[in-house]
Design a protein around this motif. Structure first.
Motif, PDB file in Angstrom:
ATOM      1  N   SER A 129       0.650  -1.537  -0.096  1.00 42.40           N
ATOM      2  CA  SER A 129       0.636  -0.018   0.344  1.00 42.40           C
ATOM      3  C   SER A 129       0.830   1.109   0.017  1.00 42.40           C
ATOM      4  O   SER A 129       0.459   2.501  -0.671  1.00 42.40           O
ATOM      5  N   ALA A 184       2.271   1.512  -3.304  1.00 38.70           N
ATOM      6  CA  ALA A 184       0.789   2.161  -4.589  1.00 38.70           C
ATOM      7  C   ALA A 184       1.344   3.714  -4.306  1.00 38.70           C
ATOM      8  O   ALA A 184       1.020   4.797  -4.925  1.00 38.70           O
ATOM      9  N   VAL A 189      -5.238   6.968  -6.469  1.00 41.20           N
ATOM     10  CA  VAL A 189      -4.482   5.486  -5.460  1.00 41.20           C
ATOM     11  C   VAL A 189      -4.641   4.516  -6.082  1.00 41.20           C
ATOM     12  O   VAL A 189      -6.412   4.725  -6.146  1.00 41.20           O
ATOM     13  N   TRP A 219      -3.986  -0.278  -5.391  1.00 42.60           N
ATOM     14  CA  TRP A 219      -3.812  -1.042  -5.410  1.00 42.60           C
ATOM     15  C   TRP A 219      -4.630  -2.236  -5.645  1.00 42.60           C
ATOM     16  O   TRP A 219      -5.565  -2.712  -4.254  1.00 42.60           O
TER      17      TRP A 219
END
Length: 431
Positions: A43, A46, A277, A279
């Protein structure tokens, strides 16, 4: 995979020899953000990518493992745009070069793939590279980067104990191995004081400029916004697109890491990163695809590859927060491999999940038999039943759906391998 060992053999001797033959591409990279941790490292990777791309920077990104296709491990930076997964033909040619250079010597699959990372990232210009550690840190094949722009250590908990140790302080010592003397270090949120003490003392010994979550930077939710603060100031940001409260700390670590790496981070960059973002495979909701018709109409389907007790806790917390906002019965479809702690994972869902369906992981010799896995769930206080496939489990949940009642919330997880199979079967691989 057929030619080389599938397990781990933690050492830097083989990768160092191979990279020397290849001209040491690891020394020709753009500024590197090197990320380790038990949970959260994907995370934060990302978030780092999203931040840098929001500022117009080109960013190479290495992650592992892949979910569906091997080339997911390598995202090549593109000037003024989001990076793109490496082209298969380019990837194949690099692997051929590595095989020639290795000359039949003993080597592991991850070492080959890591050498590919360095060649790809050295031969394609970019402003930055975000490189995720594979396993541990000290002897991980990525740990030949002598001068990272910043080393980032994310939350540490028990995982891979046969390789890293059976206490969090031992695992922390292995993760701290990516710190380099005098180079900046960012330490993310830590649940265990023993791990934090090891990380801070190692950074002090190496005289690394260090920023610690909760001390030098922080993030929290306030009136539906994310408030980020560090010694440089305060940011009032949208909540991250990635669901779960644990992502607040991950976002904060990324912001502080990108700053520590020497990049100017504006509020506009932070705002854009929070809403852009992505992921895959981590609290990802499936909103389309071939598996949805097998579930009850109106059901929510989430996938998450978290597979250790620490991951189970943050995933369960996210499911509980969803329940607060919109109550739905929660069903789990779980597959795991035999290096994990299923009891520790399942305990996080006690009192939260209606039922667990335990499934095999396709093609995995290391999978836990669904009957044994169901026994672990039962020992954790959950109702559990073995199933042959994810589709069969979805069919069972559909049969249990009660008319005129909220459609269920379904979490498929316990292994990145299972999540990869599900994304492939659903026709929604990462892009």
């Amino acid at each position: 995979m057929g030619l080389h060992p599938k397990g781990y053999d933690l050492s830097l001797d083989r990768i160092t020899r191979l990279l020397d033959i290849l001209g040491n591409p690891q020394n020709k990279l753009p500024p590197v953000i090197h990320v380790a941790g038990t949970n959260g490292k994907g995370s934060v990777t990302a978030f780092c990518r999203a931040l840098l791309e929001a500022g117009g920077y080109s960013v190479h990104v290495h992650t592992s493992p892949h979910l569906v296709n091997w080339h997911e491990r390598y995202r090549i930076g593109v000037n003024g745009s989001r990076g793109e997964l490496v082209d298969d033909a380019v990837f194949a040619e690099v692997l051929r070069r590595i095989a020639d250079a290795n000359g039949g010597e003993k080597i592991t699959v991850f070492e080959i793939l890591t050498a590919a990372t360095f060649i790809l990232f050295a031969e394609h210009p970019a402003d930055a590279a975000v490189i995720e550690v594979g396993l541990g840190g000290r002897f991980d094949a990525t740990n030949v980067i002598s001068e990272p722009a910043v080393s980032v250590i994310m939350p540490i908990s028990l995982d891979h104990q046969p390789y890293l140790g059976d206490r969090v302080e031992l695992i922390a010592a292995e993760k701290a191995g990516i710190m380099k003397a005098g180079r900046p270090v960012v330490i993310g949120h830590q649940d265990h004081d023993a791990a934090l003490d090891v990380l801070v003392s190692t950074a002090e010994r190496l005289r690394c400029p260090t920023a610690v979550f909760g001390q030098d930077f922080s993030a929290h939710e306030e009136y539906g916004r994310l408030v980020y603060q560090d010694e440089f100031g305060l940011g009032d940001l949208p909540l991250p697109r990635l669901p779960g409260r644990h992502q607040y700390a991950n976002a904060a670590a990324a912001i502080r890491a990108v700053k520590a790496a020497g990049f100017v981070v504006t509020e506009t960059m932070m705002e854009k990163a929070m809403i852009s973002v992505e992921w895959p495979g981590r609290l990802q909701r499936l909103t389309e695809g071939e598996l949805l018709p097998y579930a009850p109409e109106g059901a929510e389907i989430w996938v998450d590859g978290g597979h250790n007790p620490g991951a189970g806790e943050v995933i369960a917390e996210a499911m509980a927060s969803f329940e607060e906002r919109q109550p739905r019965p929660l069903f789990l479809i779980i597959g795991m491999i035999n290096t994990k702690d299923p009891l520790g994972y399942f305990k996080a869902f006690t009192g939260l999940a209606e039922k667990v369906y335990c499934v095999p992981i396709r093609g995995s010799e290391a999978m836990i038999d669904p009957v044994i896995l169901a026994n672990s769930a039962y020992d954790a206080g959950l109702v559990a039943e073995p199933m042959l496939t994810v589709r069969q489990a979805l069919d069972e949940i559909r049969e249990l759906a009660v008319p005129n009642m909220p459609a269920p919330r379904i979490l498929i997880g316990g292994s990145l391998y299972l999540v990869g199979d599900v994304l492939a079967d659903n026709g929604t691989p990462p892009k």
